[in-house]
Design a protein around this motif. Structure first.
Motif, PDB file in Angstrom:
ATOM      1  N   LEU A   1       1.051   4.219  -2.835  1.00 49.53           N
ATOM      2  CA  LEU A   1       0.894   5.651  -2.534  1.00 49.53           C
ATOM      3  C   LEU A   1       2.077   6.454  -3.075  1.00 49.53           C
ATOM      4  O   LEU A   1       1.903   7.533  -3.645  1.00 49.53           O
ATOM      5  CB  LEU A   1       0.801   5.860  -1.010  1.00 49.53           C
ATOM      6  CG  LEU A   1      -0.535   5.554  -0.364  1.00 49.53           C
ATOM      7  CD1 LEU A   1      -0.400   5.609   1.159  1.00 49.53           C
ATOM      8  CD2 LEU A   1      -1.601   6.547  -0.829  1.00 49.53           C
ATOM      9  N   LEU A   2       3.267   5.905  -2.881  1.00 47.60           N
ATOM     10  CA  LEU A   2       4.463   6.585  -3.390  1.00 47.60           C
ATOM     11  C   LEU A   2       4.430   6.643  -4.924  1.00 47.60           C
ATOM     12  O   LEU A   2       4.771   7.659  -5.528  1.00 47.60           O
ATOM     13  CB  LEU A   2       5.718   5.861  -2.884  1.00 47.60           C
ATOM     14  CG  LEU A   2       7.075   6.378  -3.359  1.00 47.60           C
ATOM     15  CD1 LEU A   2       7.232   7.878  -3.108  1.00 47.60           C
ATOM     16  CD2 LEU A   2       8.204   5.608  -2.674  1.00 47.60           C
TER      17      LEU A   2
ATOM     18  N   GLN B   1       1.868   6.857  -6.782  1.00 52.87           N
ATOM     19  CA  GLN B   1       0.913   7.905  -7.154  1.00 52.87           C
ATOM     20  C   GLN B   1       1.615   9.267  -7.188  1.00 52.87           C
ATOM     21  O   GLN B   1       1.427  10.054  -8.110  1.00 52.87           O
ATOM     22  CB  GLN B   1      -0.231   7.922  -6.136  1.00 52.87           C
ATOM     23  CG  GLN B   1      -1.451   8.705  -6.562  1.00 52.87           C
ATOM     24  CD  GLN B   1      -2.150   8.061  -7.750  1.00 52.87           C
ATOM     25  OE1 GLN B   1      -2.649   6.943  -7.637  1.00 52.87           O
ATOM     26  NE2 GLN B   1      -2.164   8.744  -8.877  1.00 52.87           N
ATOM     27  N   ASP B   2       2.440   9.517  -6.179  1.00 57.55           N
ATOM     28  CA  ASP B   2       3.153  10.798  -6.107  1.00 57.55           C
ATOM     29  C   ASP B   2       4.221  10.889  -7.201  1.00 57.55           C
ATOM     30  O   ASP B   2       4.383  11.925  -7.835  1.00 57.55           O
ATOM     31  CB  ASP B   2       3.791  10.939  -4.712  1.00 57.55           C
ATOM     32  CG  ASP B   2       4.194  12.369  -4.422  1.00 57.55           C
ATOM     33  OD1 ASP B   2       3.342  13.273  -4.586  1.00 57.55           O
ATOM     34  OD2 ASP B   2       5.353  12.598  -4.057  1.00 57.55           O
TER      35      ASP B   2
ATOM     36  N   LEU C   1       6.179  10.225   2.637  1.00 54.12           N
ATOM     37  CA  LEU C   1       5.877   9.259   1.578  1.00 54.12           C
ATOM     38  C   LEU C   1       7.028   8.302   1.310  1.00 54.12           C
ATOM     39  O   LEU C   1       6.817   7.182   0.855  1.00 54.12           O
ATOM     40  CB  LEU C   1       5.532   9.993   0.274  1.00 54.12           C
ATOM     41  CG  LEU C   1       4.103  10.494   0.117  1.00 54.12           C
ATOM     42  CD1 LEU C   1       3.987  11.342  -1.151  1.00 54.12           C
ATOM     43  CD2 LEU C   1       3.113   9.330   0.072  1.00 54.12           C
TER      44      LEU C   1
ATOM     45  N   GLU D   1       0.836  -1.196   0.000  1.00 49.39           N
ATOM     46  CA  GLU D   1       0.000   0.000   0.000  1.00 49.39           C
ATOM     47  C   GLU D   1       0.880   1.259   0.000  1.00 49.39           C
ATOM     48  O   GLU D   1       0.605   2.222  -0.716  1.00 49.39           O
ATOM     49  CB  GLU D   1      -0.877  -0.021   1.248  1.00 49.39           C
ATOM     50  CG  GLU D   1      -2.176   0.724   1.150  1.00 49.39           C
ATOM     51  CD  GLU D   1      -3.045   0.379   2.354  1.00 49.39           C
ATOM     52  OE1 GLU D   1      -3.853  -0.555   2.224  1.00 49.39           O
ATOM     53  OE2 GLU D   1      -2.885   1.020   3.418  1.00 49.39           O
ATOM     54  N   ARG D   2       1.949   1.240   0.803  1.00 50.35           N
ATOM     55  CA  ARG D   2       2.875   2.375   0.843  1.00 50.35           C
ATOM     56  C   ARG D   2       3.546   2.583  -0.512  1.00 50.35           C
ATOM     57  O   ARG D   2       3.735   3.711  -0.956  1.00 50.35           O
ATOM     58  CB  ARG D   2       3.974   2.149   1.892  1.00 50.35           C
ATOM     59  CG  ARG D   2       3.499   2.151   3.294  1.00 50.35           C
ATOM     60  CD  ARG D   2       2.975   3.517   3.727  1.00 50.35           C
ATOM     61  NE  ARG D   2       2.603   3.457   5.125  1.00 50.35           N
ATOM     62  CZ  ARG D   2       3.329   3.983   6.113  1.00 50.35           C
ATOM     63  NH1 ARG D   2       4.437   4.641   5.849  1.00 50.35           N
ATOM     64  NH2 ARG D   2       2.942   3.853   7.355  1.00 50.35           N
TER      65      ARG D   2
ATOM     66  N   ALA E   1      -4.446  -0.945  -3.177  1.00 49.43           N
ATOM     67  CA  ALA E   1      -4.631   0.360  -3.809  1.00 49.43           C
ATOM     68  C   ALA E   1      -4.344   0.228  -5.295  1.00 49.43           C
ATOM     69  O   ALA E   1      -3.645  -0.672  -5.719  1.00 49.43           O
ATOM     70  CB  ALA E   1      -3.680   1.381  -3.196  1.00 49.43           C
TER      71      ALA E   1
END
Ligand SMILES: [Zn+2]
Length: 269
Positions: free
Chosen positions: A10-11, A13-14, A183, A6-7, A269
């Motif tokens: 998220l990273l 995405q950035d 992040l 999940e982390r 995600a």
């Protein structure tokens, strides 16, 4: 515990939002999952698996007599296809797997990446891997950037020197945008450090772990125009369609990964 996949998602995405040459990537069509691999052993840190490759041309296996070279047996006709992965209403086009705990213990020093990142901290090697796998996603949607193996995974031969240099350029440009330290902080920990700091490491996996959606062979009802014995294909030992119900969260340790939560409780995600 830290949900490692999940982390990473998220990273990603950035990274995608701050990297113009990756901005075409729709991460709702990308699923990140964990595979098991011991730290310090040979093997990949991560792999980009493409699910949009078309079915292969029909083919078959055959066997020859060792001495006469004569055809002795053949298989049924088959095509090689990609499985379908659907999470809710989303059709997944790419899977990106991270090999845990091996990936977490990746170091920059003494690796072939070191010369691309002079004087940079060890955890940048892990960010390099993330950008590397994203860079495999082909903007033309023809599969993986450059050549792919028949099973849909990437071959080491698909990377010219420019591939690594371009990835390093994107990693440095991303870091120069001054991303939120929250992040990327999880990349600073090795596997022991993650366990100490977060109390454990979990990741999205597939129900049929250690397996995952892979290309498979589907028999075709075509006449076998030869006089030799025709062997049926082995029965399929994997699903051809996966949904969110096939995602299981597992906790990873140095030596294994075990199921943690009820099915369907977590979604990637
Ligand atoms: Zn690669």
């Amino acid at each position: 515990m830290i949900n490692y996949t999940e982390r990473i998602a998220l990273l990603m995405q950035d990274v995608v939002s701050r990297t113009p040459s990756l901005s075409f990537i729709d991460l709702s069509e990308v699923l990140v999952f964990g595979r098991f691999g011991r730290a310090g052993t040979e093997g990949p840190f991560a792999t980009c698996h493409c699910l949009t490759l078309p079915a292969s041309e029909p083919g078959y296996y055959f066997w020859r007599d060792r001495t006469t070279g004569e055809l002795t047996r053949r298989s049924e006709w088959f095509v090689t296809k990609s499985p379908v992965v659907r999470i809710g209403h989303r059709s997944i086009k790419y899977l990106i797997s991270f090999v845990l705990p091996r990936y977490c213990d990746q170091l920059l020093e003494r690796s072939r990446k070191a010369e691309l990142y002079p004087n940079m901290p060890n955890w940048v090697a892990k960010l390099d891997t993330i950008v590397h796998e994203l860079y495999h996603i082909d903007p033309l949607e023809t599969g993986l950037r450059r050549v792919v193996r028949a099973d849909g995974s990437d071959s080491p031969r698909t990377h010219g020197p420019h591939f690594y240099e371009e990835v390093a350029r994107m990693v440095k440009a991303y870091l120069a945008t001054d991303p939120n330290p929250d992040l990327v902080r999880f990349l600073e920990y090795d596997f022991a450090g993650l366990n100490e700091h977060y109390g454990g490491v979990v990741a999205t996996t597939f129900r049929n772990f250690p397996s995952f959606p892979q290309r498979y062979q589907e028999a075709l009802d075509l006449p076998a125009d030869s006089m030799v014995k025709v062997e049926p294909l082995k029965p399929l030992n994997q699903p051809v369609t996966y949904t969110e119900d096939d995602l299981h969260i597992r906790q990873f340790t140095e030596s294994c990964a075990r199921r943690l939560t009820r099915k369907g409780q977590h979604r990637a995600a």
